[in-house]
Design an enzyme around this catalytic site. Structure first.
Site, PDB file in Angstrom:
ATOM      1  N   CYS A 130       3.165   5.387 -22.908  1.00 37.44           N
ATOM      2  CA  CYS A 130       3.815   4.725 -22.375  1.00 37.44           C
ATOM      3  C   CYS A 130       4.432   4.963 -24.129  1.00 37.44           C
ATOM      4  O   CYS A 130       5.760   5.675 -23.995  1.00 37.44           O
ATOM      5  CB  CYS A 130       3.725   3.402 -23.448  1.00 37.44           C
ATOM      6  SG  CYS A 130       1.539   3.266 -23.446  1.00 37.44           S
ATOM      7  N   HIS A 242       5.729  -1.114 -28.343  1.00 40.72           N
ATOM      8  CA  HIS A 242       4.855   0.783 -29.105  1.00 40.72           C
ATOM      9  C   HIS A 242       6.526   0.818 -30.503  1.00 40.72           C
ATOM     10  O   HIS A 242       7.553   0.800 -29.883  1.00 40.72           O
ATOM     11  CB  HIS A 242       4.594   1.052 -28.771  1.00 40.72           C
ATOM     12  CG  HIS A 242       3.342   0.939 -27.671  1.00 40.72           C
ATOM     13  ND1 HIS A 242       2.714   0.051 -27.879  1.00 40.72           N
ATOM     14  CD2 HIS A 242       3.571   1.807 -27.392  1.00 40.72           C
ATOM     15  CE1 HIS A 242       2.045   0.474 -26.864  1.00 40.72           C
ATOM     16  NE2 HIS A 242       1.692   1.503 -26.565  1.00 40.72           N
TER      17      HIS A 242
HETATM   18  P1  NAP Z   1      -5.561  -3.973 -16.839  1.00 40.30           P
HETATM   19  O1  NAP Z   1      -4.036  -5.199 -17.517  1.00 40.30           O
HETATM   20  O2  NAP Z   1      -7.451  -4.418 -17.480  1.00 40.30           O
HETATM   21  O3  NAP Z   1      -5.419  -3.601 -15.339  1.00 40.30           O
HETATM   22  C1  NAP Z   1      -5.762  -3.062 -14.698  1.00 40.30           C
HETATM   23  C2  NAP Z   1      -6.051  -3.072 -13.200  1.00 40.30           C
HETATM   24  O4  NAP Z   1      -6.376  -2.095 -12.282  1.00 40.30           O
HETATM   25  C3  NAP Z   1      -6.568  -4.769 -12.687  1.00 40.30           C
HETATM   26  O5  NAP Z   1      -5.573  -5.022 -11.819  1.00 40.30           O
HETATM   27  C4  NAP Z   1      -7.807  -4.483 -12.035  1.00 40.30           C
HETATM   28  O6  NAP Z   1      -7.760  -5.288 -10.840  1.00 40.30           O
HETATM   29  C5  NAP Z   1      -7.537  -3.106 -11.481  1.00 40.30           C
HETATM   30  N1  NAP Z   1      -8.849  -2.516 -10.637  1.00 40.30           N
HETATM   31  C6  NAP Z   1      -9.162  -1.695 -12.478  1.00 40.30           C
HETATM   32  N2  NAP Z   1     -10.424  -1.126 -10.873  1.00 40.30           N
HETATM   33  C7  NAP Z   1      -9.875  -1.206  -9.995  1.00 40.30           C
HETATM   34  C8  NAP Z   1     -10.595  -0.497  -8.532  1.00 40.30           C
HETATM   35  N3  NAP Z   1     -11.558   0.040  -8.857  1.00 40.30           N
HETATM   36  N4  NAP Z   1      -9.877  -0.534  -8.173  1.00 40.30           N
HETATM   37  C9  NAP Z   1      -8.671  -1.211  -7.562  1.00 40.30           C
HETATM   38  N5  NAP Z   1      -8.394  -2.042  -8.764  1.00 40.30           N
HETATM   39  C10 NAP Z   1      -9.139  -1.951  -9.881  1.00 40.30           C
HETATM   40  O7  NAP Z   1      -5.198  -2.861 -16.685  1.00 40.30           O
HETATM   41  P2  NAP Z   1      -3.189  -2.533 -17.895  1.00 40.30           P
HETATM   42  O8  NAP Z   1      -2.753  -2.269 -18.917  1.00 40.30           O
HETATM   43  O9  NAP Z   1      -2.538  -3.197 -16.886  1.00 40.30           O
HETATM   44  O10 NAP Z   1      -3.554  -0.923 -17.055  1.00 40.30           O
HETATM   45  C11 NAP Z   1      -3.635   0.075 -15.807  1.00 40.30           C
HETATM   46  C12 NAP Z   1      -3.151   1.205 -15.739  1.00 40.30           C
HETATM   47  O11 NAP Z   1      -2.007   1.348 -16.436  1.00 40.30           O
HETATM   48  C13 NAP Z   1      -4.686   1.946 -16.805  1.00 40.30           C
HETATM   49  O12 NAP Z   1      -4.408   3.176 -15.688  1.00 40.30           O
HETATM   50  C14 NAP Z   1      -3.372   2.703 -18.451  1.00 40.30           C
HETATM   51  O13 NAP Z   1      -3.743   3.500 -18.573  1.00 40.30           O
HETATM   52  C15 NAP Z   1      -1.797   2.405 -17.115  1.00 40.30           C
HETATM   53  N6  NAP Z   1      -0.979   2.313 -18.713  1.00 40.30           N
HETATM   54  C16 NAP Z   1      -0.855   1.517 -19.175  1.00 40.30           C
HETATM   55  C17 NAP Z   1       0.124   0.971 -19.935  1.00 40.30           C
HETATM   56  C18 NAP Z   1       0.127  -0.683 -20.375  1.00 40.30           C
HETATM   57  O14 NAP Z   1       1.262  -0.569 -21.805  1.00 40.30           O
HETATM   58  N7  NAP Z   1      -0.732  -1.190 -21.249  1.00 40.30           N
HETATM   59  C19 NAP Z   1       0.896   2.002 -20.480  1.00 40.30           C
HETATM   60  C20 NAP Z   1       1.119   2.610 -19.261  1.00 40.30           C
HETATM   61  C21 NAP Z   1       0.347   3.236 -18.756  1.00 40.30           C
HETATM   62  P3  NAP Z   1      -8.996  -6.850 -11.371  1.00 40.30           P
HETATM   63  O15 NAP Z   1      -8.010  -7.385 -11.568  1.00 40.30           O
HETATM   64  O16 NAP Z   1      -9.914  -6.845 -10.148  1.00 40.30           O
HETATM   65  O17 NAP Z   1     -10.301  -5.934 -12.547  1.00 40.30           O
END
Ligand code: NAP
Length: 346
Positions: A130, A242
């Protein structure tokens, strides 16, 4: 060209996944169907999509049969495990995690910066970090005009960058502290409420954090390997958006007025730069918006050809969900929703 796609959103219950569903609906993405996938923990729950709700299914290696495009935001290990099965089923993957970003087989793309790299995709396209996305959307027009030699960036990153657990931790700590109660820390190593942590992701052997090195390496992969980049990444008690203080040194002189004109014409950028009226980009104003906001543009008086600026964007939107959906739109426009070699990642 496929006019309408069967789409899977993987990690649909997370902070990014929910925004992804919202963005797909808002932009009328031509989806013949949407499948919401997450872990077994949330299988059976419902997530909103436009005016409807979709029942979440558990992601397995068989989830991708009949799916044309899967947008992953389920964390690095789930991407590493499941994206190869998606590609093997003939499904193109746009991945938000860091799992594939530096893999030579996978283009790393910001549509305003290097859309041409999509042409050489092999089934997985990586969405950058991001902090890198918003910085490069703003720096691309300045690099094209004056060739950036060096970037010094300090970030002020919102807790939503840590997903649901970051948002919950800041909210809980603020509430408990106002009620004179003890707090617990789990998402971060220290209190995040009313505090700034110069620590995002893990520390590396070179004493930088992994987040800081992502900004260096991803800038080299997408913009120019010759730019020297140094970063300090800081987590701040802000929910969404950010902010970045960015200093650049260029080969050719760019005045602040010239930079303002270039940025005002750049796709995806909005200049907010009237300090006399107290107008500059703010995280609270960027939250929920698509643009990258740039302000406080001024010449660096300590060097011959330098500029300082303040760059702000919604990390969940342009920093993740919107950029991924724009990649999907660009793939569709270029007739690139196809997998050249389904076995490449197995
Ligand atoms: P989050 O709110 O913790 O959500 C994680 C998601 O992944 C939930 O839907 C979770 O499902 C699912 N998940 C976790 N383990 C899994 C598995 N083994 N199989 C299938 N689904 C699984 O995290 P987030 O912030 O959305 O981030 C998700 C990804 O995007 C990360 O890789 C992060 O680095 C990337 N990202 C985030 C941002 C940001 O600003 N937040 C920006 C760029 C990239 P459950 O509900 O079932 O646990």
């Amino acid at each position: 060209m496929k006019k309408s796609l069967h789409v899977a959103v993987c990690g649909a219950t997370g902070a990014v996944g929910r925004e992804m569903l919202k963005t797909l609906a808002q932009r009328n993405f031509p989806a013949a169907s949407i499948t919401a996938l997450a872990s077994s923990r949330s299988a059976g729950t419902k997530v909103p999509y436009g005016d409807d709700e979709i029942t979440v299914k558990e992601m397995t290696k068989d989830s991708f049969k009949g799916i044309d495009l899967a947008i992953f935001s389920a964390g690095g290990s789930a991407s590493k495990e499941f994206a190869p099965y998606a590609v093997a089923s003939g499904c193109v993957v746009v991945d938000n995690s860091s799992a594939w970003r530096m893999d030579d087989r996978c283009p790393l793309v910001v549509p305003e910066v290097n859309p041409e790299d999509l042409e050489k995709h092999n089934g997985i396209i990586a969405n950058p970090n991001c902090s890198t996305i918003q910085m490069l959307v703003a720096l691309k027009p300045l690099h094209d005009a004056a060739t950036i030699k060096r970037i010094v960036v300090s970030t002020y990153q919102a807790v939503s960058g840590t997903g649901k657990k970051g948002l919950d931790e800041l909210e809980t700590q603020v509430r408990r502290l106002f009620n004179m109660q003890d707090i617990e820390t789990s998402a971060y190593p220290h209190q995040i409420a009313f505090n700034c942590l110069p620590h995002i992701d893990v520390f590396m052997d070179n004493e930088y954090t992994k987040e800081e090195m992502k900004m260096v390496n991803e800038t080299h992969k997408m913009l120019d390997p010759n730019i020297r980049v140094t970063a300090t990444c800081v987590r701040v008690p802000v929910f969404y958006g950010h902010s970045e203080s960015v200093n650049i040194e260029t080969e050719k002189k760019l005045t602040s007025a010239q930079a303002r004109v270039l940025l005002a014409q750049a796709p995806g950028v909005q200049v907010v730069d009237n300090p006399r009226a107290n107008l500059y980009p703010l995280a609270v104003n960027a939250a929920g918006e698509d643009e990258v906001f740039v302000g406080r543009i001024r010449e660096d008086e300590s060097i011959e050809n330098g500029l300082n600026m303040w760059i702000v964007a919604d990390n969940i939107r342009k920093g993740a969900a919107l950029n991924a959906v724009q990649i999907a739109e660009a793939l569709l426009e270029r007739d690139l929703v196809r997998v050249p070699n389904p076995d490449m990642f197995m």
